[in-house]
Motif scaffolding. Structure first.
Motif, PDB file in Angstrom:
ATOM      1  N   ASP A   1     -55.665 -89.783  -5.523  1.00  0.00           N
ATOM      2  CA  ASP A   1     -54.407 -90.195  -6.139  1.00  0.00           C
ATOM      3  C   ASP A   1     -53.255 -89.394  -5.534  1.00  0.00           C
ATOM      4  OD1 ASP A   1     -54.343 -87.684  -7.405  1.00  0.00           O
ATOM      5  OD2 ASP A   1     -54.908 -88.493  -9.364  1.00  0.00           O
ATOM      6  N   GLU A   2     -52.062 -89.599  -6.067  1.00  0.00           N
ATOM      7  CA  GLU A   2     -50.868 -88.934  -5.538  1.00  0.00           C
ATOM      8  C   GLU A   2     -50.933 -87.418  -5.682  1.00  0.00           C
ATOM      9  OE1 GLU A   2     -51.020 -91.141  -7.992  1.00  0.00           O
ATOM     10  OE2 GLU A   2     -49.686 -92.813  -7.583  1.00  0.00           O
ATOM     11  N   ASN A   3     -51.789 -86.936  -6.575  1.00  0.00           N
ATOM     12  CA  ASN A   3     -51.934 -85.501  -6.808  1.00  0.00           C
ATOM     13  C   ASN A   3     -53.172 -84.909  -6.132  1.00  0.00           C
ATOM     14  OD1 ASN A   3     -49.624 -85.384  -8.581  1.00  0.00           O
ATOM     15  ND2 ASN A   3     -50.869 -86.537 -10.027  1.00  0.00           N
ATOM     16  N   ASP A   4     -53.760 -85.667  -5.227  1.00  0.00           N
ATOM     17  CA  ASP A   4     -54.935 -85.243  -4.451  1.00  0.00           C
ATOM     18  C   ASP A   4     -56.175 -85.023  -5.306  1.00  0.00           C
ATOM     19  OD1 ASP A   4     -53.415 -85.417  -2.145  1.00  0.00           O
ATOM     20  OD2 ASP A   4     -52.827 -83.315  -2.216  1.00  0.00           O
ATOM     21  N   ARG A   5     -56.294 -85.780  -6.374  1.00  0.00           N
ATOM     22  CA  ARG A   5     -57.512 -85.788  -7.189  1.00  0.00           C
ATOM     23  C   ARG A   5     -58.356 -86.983  -6.756  1.00  0.00           C
ATOM     24  NH1 ARG A   5     -58.525 -81.669 -10.064  1.00  0.00           N
ATOM     25  NH2 ARG A   5     -56.791 -80.549 -10.931  1.00  0.00           N
ATOM     26  N   VAL A   6     -59.654 -86.793  -6.734  1.00  0.00           N
ATOM     27  CA  VAL A   6     -60.567 -87.862  -6.316  1.00  0.00           C
ATOM     28  C   VAL A   6     -60.585 -88.946  -7.389  1.00  0.00           C
ATOM     29  CG1 VAL A   6     -62.953 -88.428  -5.717  1.00  0.00           C
ATOM     30  CG2 VAL A   6     -61.960 -86.231  -4.992  1.00  0.00           C
ATOM     31  N   ALA A   7     -60.232 -90.168  -6.980  1.00  0.00           N
ATOM     32  CA  ALA A   7     -60.227 -91.317  -7.884  1.00  0.00           C
ATOM     33  C   ALA A   7     -61.450 -92.209  -7.661  1.00  0.00           C
ATOM     34  CB  ALA A   7     -58.953 -92.138  -7.686  1.00  0.00           C
ATOM     35  N   TYR A   8     -62.035 -92.110  -6.472  1.00  0.00           N
ATOM     36  CA  TYR A   8     -63.183 -92.957  -6.117  1.00  0.00           C
ATOM     37  C   TYR A   8     -63.890 -92.282  -4.958  1.00  0.00           C
ATOM     38  CZ  TYR A   8     -65.789 -96.826  -4.035  1.00  0.00           C
ATOM     39  OH  TYR A   8     -66.792 -97.619  -3.513  1.00  0.00           O
ATOM     40  N   ARG A   9     -65.200 -92.488  -4.900  1.00  0.00           N
ATOM     41  CA  ARG A   9     -65.972 -91.975  -3.771  1.00  0.00           C
ATOM     42  C   ARG A   9     -67.172 -92.873  -3.539  1.00  0.00           C
ATOM     43  NH1 ARG A   9     -69.898 -87.249  -5.287  1.00  0.00           N
ATOM     44  NH2 ARG A   9     -71.033 -88.268  -6.928  1.00  0.00           N
ATOM     45  N   GLN A  10     -67.506 -93.059  -2.288  1.00  0.00           N
ATOM     46  CA  GLN A  10     -68.717 -93.793  -1.930  1.00  0.00           C
ATOM     47  C   GLN A  10     -69.297 -93.198  -0.655  1.00  0.00           C
ATOM     48  OE1 GLN A  10     -68.426 -97.768  -0.314  1.00  0.00           O
ATOM     49  NE2 GLN A  10     -70.569 -98.198  -0.726  1.00  0.00           N
ATOM     50  N   LEU A  11     -70.491 -92.710  -0.757  1.00  0.00           N
ATOM     51  CA  LEU A  11     -71.271 -92.352   0.418  1.00  0.00           C
ATOM     52  C   LEU A  11     -72.110 -93.589   0.701  1.00  0.00           C
ATOM     53  CD1 LEU A  11     -72.239 -90.243   2.484  1.00  0.00           C
ATOM     54  CD2 LEU A  11     -73.995 -89.594   0.824  1.00  0.00           C
ATOM     55  N   VAL A  12     -71.839 -94.259   1.805  1.00  0.00           N
ATOM     56  CA  VAL A  12     -72.543 -95.500   2.114  1.00  0.00           C
ATOM     57  C   VAL A  12     -74.004 -95.150   2.417  1.00  0.00           C
ATOM     58  CG1 VAL A  12     -72.611 -97.522   3.613  1.00  0.00           C
ATOM     59  CG2 VAL A  12     -70.405 -96.532   2.955  1.00  0.00           C
ATOM     60  N   PRO A  13     -74.943 -95.721   1.645  1.00  0.00           N
ATOM     61  CA  PRO A  13     -76.348 -95.314   1.762  1.00  0.00           C
ATOM     62  C   PRO A  13     -76.967 -95.565   3.139  1.00  0.00           C
ATOM     63  CG  PRO A  13     -76.020 -96.714  -0.176  1.00  0.00           C
ATOM     64  CD  PRO A  13     -74.746 -96.699   0.587  1.00  0.00           C
TER      65      PRO A  13
END
Length: 166
Positions: free
Chosen positions: A138-150
């Motif tokens: 997000d605009e504050n550099d907090r993780v909003a989503y993550r995906q490690l593609v399997p």
């Protein structure tokens, strides 16, 4: 340590992606002009980190094109394409493809980014480069989503990643 596959063969990463809600680790990566860039350079914007092994592969190229198209109409978002490719190769690829809405960044000087984000491949034929992953900040550099593609040879979930941008 996470595990992904390459055409079904298991490969281990250096760790885990940052958790949703967590502050993103800062980084120092190299842009096309050989300047060092960090999160602070993109302050106030949403960020999508498209982490790829190399732009010289079809899946990496396709994901870069897809995120470039999205960025064309979203000024509040920056698409960072992060790979082990040299900045010259990244610049040539983006120029040849007409991709001017993404910011390619290279790990050429240091692999700390890959270790800090848990995506450095520890074994297998691509050891030393990154697994395929998408991290939305997000605009504050907090993780909003993550995906490690399997499966490294598969594309990321574009819809979920773009939804996370809002």
């Amino acid at each position: 340590m996470a595990k992904v596959t390459l055409k079904g063969d298991p490969i281990h990463t250096s760790g885990e992606l940052p958790e949703v809600g967590q502050a993103a680790p800062d980084f120092t990566l190299v842009d096309q002009d050989l300047a060092e860039r960090s999160l602070a350079d993109f302050a106030g914007k949403k960020k999508l980190l498209n982490i790829v092994p190399s732009l010289d592969t079809p899946v990496c190229a396709e994901s870069t094109r897809r995120f470039n198209d999205y960025a064309a109409s979203h000024d509040d978002t920056v698409m960072l394409i992060i790979s082990a490719d040299l900045p010259f190769a990244q610049k040539r690829f983006c120029g040849n493809e007409g991709l001017d809405n993404v910011v390619p960044l290279s790990m050429m000087r240091d692999k700390a980014f890959a270790r800090d984000y848990g995506v450095l491949l520890e074994d297998g034929p691509f050891a030393g480069v990154t697994a395929r992953a998408v991290v939305v900040l997000d605009e504050n550099d907090r993780v909003a989503y993550r995906q490690l593609v399997p499966e490294i040879a598969d594309e990321p979930d574009y819809d979920e990643a773009l939804q996370a941008l809002g």
